[in-house]
Write an enzyme that holds these catalytic residues in place. Structure first.
Site, PDB file in Angstrom:
ATOM      1  N   ILE A 272      12.253 -10.841 -19.931  1.00  0.00           N
ATOM      2  CA  ILE A 272      12.473  -9.791 -20.925  1.00  0.00           C
ATOM      3  C   ILE A 272      13.562 -10.189 -21.909  1.00  0.00           C
ATOM      4  O   ILE A 272      14.436 -11.007 -21.621  1.00  0.00           O
ATOM      5  CB  ILE A 272      12.882  -8.454 -20.267  1.00  0.00           C
ATOM      6  CG1 ILE A 272      14.151  -8.633 -19.412  1.00  0.00           C
ATOM      7  CG2 ILE A 272      11.752  -7.884 -19.454  1.00  0.00           C
ATOM      8  CD1 ILE A 272      14.737  -7.342 -18.925  1.00  0.00           C
TER       9      ILE A 272
ATOM     10  N   CYS B 145       0.834  -1.196   0.000  1.00  0.00           N
ATOM     11  CA  CYS B 145       0.000   0.000   0.000  1.00  0.00           C
ATOM     12  C   CYS B 145       0.875   1.254   0.000  1.00  0.00           C
ATOM     13  O   CYS B 145       2.096   1.185  -0.086  1.00  0.00           O
ATOM     14  CB  CYS B 145      -0.909   0.017   1.235  1.00  0.00           C
ATOM     15  SG  CYS B 145      -1.881  -1.493   1.436  1.00  0.00           S
TER      16      CYS B 145
END
Length: 634
Positions: free
Chosen positions: A286, A2
């Site tokens: 990637i 958060c």
């Protein structure tokens, strides 16, 4: 995971808390809230942005207030089930299943004595209505960030510096020593902050704000002490069992979890362990444009990621990195908070953005293994440098002269071996601490003094002294573990955990780091350096552990790079921007950096005589950051 923010005894603290919290919306798009309470003639306000991972219901909403305690919390407690069981046995009754409630009840029962019991990543603010005291706390290893500003007995805090700088920018001045530190390291160490008057709460510490305006600080965990205790250990460590247990705990979630899978040892090990617990788990990897990878002489990591995915039944997603770097550079500079010159942040952001689009909120990363188990080339290079000292000067000098004249690149490709040789010779003859610093930083003292305004010479020496003081603040006889400790105290929280948090949270994604776990750290420093580096092979203790589950071709493959093709970008996509910044940028026009020194760097890089790609990339990130800082100060 958060975003938290708030104020204590701060004028107009409620509206300010709302604005701080709004800036953190990307950290928690699933919900928001605010808690308010009187403190004498003033007040406290806690703000929260929620990324719901555990207990997705309203019983996990924050700030959480219960029976005189209020908590705004960012993080995950991986031992929450065990703590919940212990508290339940003592008579505590829980409303929901969130680890937030476990933390709140643990504080109620044990106060600050609960902190050493916590296993996870966290930064939180907890207010005690009975005493009127506010506590700010950060996890043991600095995985989660917390910034704060003290003023006239009051405190304002936030998960990200951009929130405080955006609201208080007119009263916060840029700290030139921090900018010099960023030039040296290409990141700002945890002990410093880019703005004077703002601070980072240090790992393993708490701060208590009292109603009378007094502020106390305390430490509940020390990495140095853990390392020194480990050095006294005389026994065997079942490292595979420790890492497997940590990985299993890091899978605790009520939403899907995926992994980073570069094909290197660390991510492959974690992915294999995670797949054993969660068959069919997703992983993201990637690749780079072929011409960029060739120019940079980058290894092909994709083939190893595919081997791991196939063997362990992993759902592999491949992402080609061909970003619009001119667009991403200012965006990443904003999200990183401070000037950080590691392009790996772009990779993390793009991977997490792709995962988030697929509905994935939680990712596992192999971050931290290199620092703890001596996996960087600099660790082996510094060991070799000890032997190089003994080579007669008559032999060394001709070799050094030849290497100095060799180019690091031609018009079509780079030469990694030459880059490594030049790097090695830049520090091989220096004393231990200086050699270690030079093996991974950007400049030596003379180069820094040549680059920055002459009036900042004292700041240069302050930054260099701080590195020496931190490196020498230990009582270890083991050279390899001295390096691992220094990396774990500086490089890991200052760079790798920082860019991981900011770049992934920019994509509203939580990244967990099973190697950066208190139990894994304890185990790592019980392992002597001669079992971490064996012969010319680094990270051997971890490799031997990984052989319990991974094939040898993955464990003993050449080390990969979670980086980016900087030389290709600099010579193509970013060449016009480099010229603009070097000749007419704000850093130069303000007098902070010297135009002539920057022009020499560009010329050396263009000629292929020296590899200045990373230096120039960081100058670009610093330029964008400084422009924003100056605009905010007006």
């Amino acid at each position: 995971m958060c975003g938290i923010a708030g104020t204590y005894l701060w004028p107009d603290g409620g509206p300010l808390t709302d604005r701080l919290t709004k800036t953190l919306a990307h950290r928690g798009p699933d919900g928001s809230g605010r808690y308010d309470h009187a403190v004498g003639a003033g007040s406290v306000h806690l703000g929260h942005r929620r990324l719901s991972i555990i207990d997705l219901s309203e019983t996990g909403a924050q700030p959480m207030a219960l029976d005189g305690l209020a908590l705004s919390y960012n993080g995950e407690l991986y031992n929450a089930p065990e703590l919940r069981a212990e508290l339940s046995a003592a008579g505590v009754r829980f409303r929901g299943t969130s680890d937030t409630e476990v933390l709140l009840q643990a504080w109620r029962r044990w106060g600050t004595d609960c902190l050493p019991k916590l296993r996870g990543m966290f930064a939180f603010a907890l207010f005690e209505e009975g005493t009127g005291e506010l506590f700010l706390v950060r996890d043991q290893l600095g995985i989660k960030p917390l910034f704060f500003v003290q003023r006239a007995g009051g405190v304002a805090f936030a998960s990200e510096l951009k929130a405080l700088a955006g609201e208080l920018g007119g009263s916060l001045q840029v700290d030139n020593a921090a900018l010099i530190a960023s030039l040296l390291y290409y990141w700002v160490p945890d002990s410093r902050c880019a703005y004077q008057g703002a601070e980072k709460l240090q790992p393993g510490t708490w701060l208590r704000c009292r109603p009378d305006g007094q502020v106390d600080r305390g430490r509940f965990w020390s990495l140095r002490e853990v390392a020194e205790e480990g050095a006294a250990f005389d026994g065997e460590v079942d490292l595979h069992e420790v890492i497997a247990e940590s990985t299993a705990k890091h899978l605790l979630s009520d939403v899907p979890v995926a992994t980073f899978l570069s094909g290197g040892l660390d991510s492959s090990y974690l992915t294999a362990l995670a797949a054993r617990s969660q068959p069919g788990i997703s992983a993201y990897t990637i690749g780079f444009r072929a011409e960029d990878a060739k120019f940079e002489a980058m290894p092909d990591d994709l083939k190893y990621a595919r081997i791991v995915a196939q063997q362990f039944g992993v759902d592999l997603h491949e992402i080609e990195i061909a970003p619009q770097v001119l667009d991403l550079l200012p965006k990443m500079t904003y999200h990183l908070d401070e000037p950080i010159g590691d392009p790996a942040a772009i990779n993390s952001f793009l991977i997490c953005s792709a995962a988030r689009e697929a509905g994935v909120k939680v990712m596992l990363s192999g971050m931290g293994a290199d620092e703890l188990f001596a996996g960087y080339r600099k660790h082996l290079a510094n060991l070799i440098a000890l032997r190089y000292h003994k080579v007669p000067g008559a032999v060394r000098r001709p070799v050094e002269s030849i290497v100095d004249r060799l180019p690091v690149a031609s018009a079509k490709r780079g030469y990694r071996s030459v880059r490594f040789a030049k790097r090695f010779l830049s520090f091989a003859g220096l004393p231990e601490e200086t050699a270690f610093r030079r093996s991974y930083t950007m400049y030596d003292r003379t180069e820094l003094l040549d680059l920055v305004n002459p009036d900042l010479a004292a700041d240069v020496d302050s930054v260099l002294t701080e590195h020496a003081d931190t490196y020498n603040d230990q009582a270890l006889d083991d050279f390899v573990n001295r390096m691992c400790l220094a990396d774990s105290r500086m490089f890991l929280p200052g760079l790798n955990l920082t860019y991981t948090d900011r770049s992934t949270m920019a994509a509203s994604t939580e990244v967990r780091t099973p190697f950066v776990d208190v139990e894994v750290v304890r185990a790592a420093f019980k392992i002597p350096g001669n079992k971490k580096i064996v012969g010319r092979a680094g990270k051997m203790a971890l490799k031997n552990a990984a052989l319990n589950i991974l094939p040898s071709e993955i464990v003993h493959r050449p080390k990969g790079l979670f980086s980016a093709p900087l030389r290709a970008w600099m010579s193509r996509d970013l060449a016009p921007l480099v010229r603009e910044v070097v000749n007419d940028g704000v850093l130069v026009s303000s007098g902070l950096l010297q135009r002539e020194a920057l022009q020499r760097m560009v010329a050396e890089d263009a000629a292929g005589q020296e590899d200045r790609g990373k230096h120039l990339w960081h100058v670009l990130t610093l330029e964008y950051w400084y422009r924003n800082a100056m605009a905010g100060a007006k």
